[in-house]
Design an enzyme around this catalytic site. Structure first.
Site, short mmCIF file in Angstrom:
data_model
loop_
_atom_site.label_atom_id
_atom_site.label_comp_id
_atom_site.label_asym_id
_atom_site.label_seq_id
_atom_site.Cartn_x
_atom_site.Cartn_y
_atom_site.Cartn_z
N PHE A 1 52.97 -29.47 -1.08
CA PHE A 1 52.13 -29.48 0.13
C PHE A 1 50.86 -30.32 0.00
CE2 PHE A 1 48.10 -27.18 0.53
CZ PHE A 1 47.94 -26.68 -0.74
N LYS A 2 50.47 -30.65 -1.24
CA LYS A 2 49.26 -31.45 -1.42
C LYS A 2 49.36 -32.78 -0.68
CE LYS A 2 47.25 -28.69 -4.57
NZ LYS A 2 48.23 -27.61 -4.76
N ASP A 3 50.60 -33.26 -0.46
CA ASP A 3 50.78 -34.51 0.28
C ASP A 3 50.24 -34.42 1.71
OD1 ASP A 3 52.12 -35.96 -1.73
OD2 ASP A 3 54.02 -35.00 -1.22
#
Ligand code: PLP
Length: 494
Positions: free
Chosen positions: A108-110
């Protein structure tokens, strides 16, 4: 609209300065002074992810014209995500799973790190910054790769990532050490994530070293969720999930939902809280921890106590004892009281704990999952629902089961799924009882694919043929000298 420092309101900044600096000069974190209101959710019904992102971001970035902002959003999300929807919402039994892992690094960091480089570039132009930017990052595994991917090959930027050498999954490590781009630097430290984060904060707060960097033509910035530019883009998908539920008739306008978030540094769940402050109808924010359950204890006892051993778990991106973004929550829940925050952070620094008995934390529920529960959850959900989840998502799913049992609350619930299961392939394979004794990580992934018929994402599959480009290691007290060496500037000891 301004961004205040959590520790002193006098140290306020506009959005561009807050993003460029990453952290306030007094050591505090930048927080929005007010929350832009999103009052007409119904009007968003036919909007794409990008349109909703525009509505949310526009409120936080005053002065940025419509066309540049739309172009930033377009560049961030239109080419790098493997699903047109960006974040699919899957119904699995009685919950809705928001899949935040279709970006280039499968976590999810993207969602934030694919847009942060563009925001930063715009902010640098707006602030007329002449130096090169050094993006200094501590990672528990996923931020590092997502930041490298976002900043690689970007002009006037160097990105340096410190990761705990023994605290990340094999795939996470391979993703980072195979990173291409002359402006990328990846260093393993002999310590855990908290050591890495502490080292980065130390460098940020070292005035002498910062001057040394300036002399060399460098300025520091951060890609960690201490940077407000990380948090704002994360608000978007919570609104998106609500709109999707509305469209599918799973909820009605204004009806509240629960949001469950597997939590480490408290960034993702804080974005959900910000969504709530902006008008998203939320009932409970359910904060899920692994066996490093400091946040569980905090929400239930109102004492934050970091004096314990960090455990390495199967959900390494949540192996954290000092959750940075909690400082922002303290600020908001104490009625924007900087003195209060300063006192608590001072206690944490000197005594290793603080007590916040006077805070009302009714909006939150805290739970945690043991290692055994995580494995059992992955197996059970796959066998019963035919849905394959990664260990972080399993932490959240299991905490939700406990919450529902305890409270009987049957509010419509969204669970944030933060990583693709293949990023943590050996854990997932073990949970399903696959025999991986004499095979390597990539063979394990293939075995898992054969068993589950869920496809391995391409970027993960391709890792096995990539050259290892980064081999540096350093001790936890050598981070500053390592940075000095990379940038070829003086060290400014003392
Ligand atoms: C970073 C991360 C988390 C924790 O998110 P925070 O914003 O730090 O609370 C959870 N799961 C995965 C897979 C992550 O990469």
């Amino acid at each position: 609209m301004n961004y205040n420092s959590t520790r002193n309101k006098k140290n306020a900044a506009n959005w561009s300065r807050a993003i460029v600096e990453g952290i306030a000069g007094d050591g505090g974190l930048f927080v929005p002074e007010t929350f832009p209101e999103i009052s007409d959710l119904e009007s968003m019904a036919d909007m794409s992810y990008g349109d909703i992102a525009y509505e949310i971001l526009n409120g936080f970035l005053p002065g940025l014209e419509e066309m540049p902002l739309r172009s930033i959003i377009d560049q961030a999300y239109n080419y790098k995500f493997s699903k047109n929807e960006i974040v699919p919402l899957e119904e699995v039994g009685d919950v809705h799973i928001l899949e935040l892992f279709y970006g280039p690094t499968s976590a999810f960091k993207d969602m934030a790190l694919s847009i942060l480089p563009y925001l930063l570039k715009t902010a640098m132009e707006k602030e007329n910054i002449k130096e090169k930017l050094v993006v200094l990052t501590a990672t528990s595994g996923d931020t590092g790769k997502a930041a490298l991917e976002g900043f690689a090959h970007k002009e006037r930027i160097k990105i340096i990532v410190f990761y705990p050498e023994k605290g990340v999954s094999e795939i996470q490590r391979r993703q980072m050490i195979t990173q291409e781009g002359e402006n990328t630097f990846v260093i393993g430290i002999e310590g855990n994530f908290d050591d890495a984060q502490r080292g980065v904060k130390y460098i940020f707060n070292h005035k002498g070293f910062k001057e040394e960097l300036l002399k060399g033509g460098y300025r520091l910035s951060s890609a960690n969720s201490i940077n407000i530019g990380r948090l704002i883009p994360q608000i978007v998908y919570y609104f998106y999930s609500y709109i999707k539920l509305l469209k599918e008739g799973k909820t009605t306008l204004g009806q509240k939902i629960n949001i469950v978030v597997p939590t480490g540094n408290f960034g993702n769940i804080l974005a959900a809280y910000y969504g709530k402050r902006m008008g998203l109808p939320v009932n409970k924010l359910i904060c899920a921890s692994n066996e490093n359950n400091v946040l569980y204890d905090f929400i239930n006892t109102k004492v934050y106590d970091s004096r314990r051993e960090l455990k390495l778990t199967s959900s390494p991106s949540m192996d954290i004892l000092v959750s940075s973004n909690l400082e922002r929550l303290l600020y908001h829940l104490s009625g924007d009281n900087c003195e209060y925050v300063k006192e608590k952070m001072e206690d944490l620094h000197t005594k290793g704990y603080y007590s916040a008995e006077d805070l009302d934390m009714e909006e939150f529920y805290g739970g945690y999952s043991t290692e055994k529960e995580v494995l059992r959850t992955i197996e059970k959900v796959f066998n019963e629902e035919y849905y394959l989840m990664d260990p972080h998502t399993a932490v959240a799913y299991n905490v939700y089961r406990k919450y529902k049992e305890e409270t009987g609350d049957d509010t419509v619930t969204v669970i944030a799924s933060t990583a693709n299961p293949y990023k943590f392939g050996s854990t997932v394979a073990a949970a399903l009882g696959l025999d991986t004794k004499d095979i390597d990580e990539f063979q394990t992934l293939e075995l898992l694919e054969g068993r589950t018929k869920v496809a391995i994402p391409n970027p993960i599959n391709e890792l096995k043929s990539k050259d290892i480009l980064h081999k540096s290691l350093c001790k936890k007290d050598e981070m500053k000298s390592t940075v000095a060496r990379i940038l070829q500037v003086g060290e400014q000891n003392g």
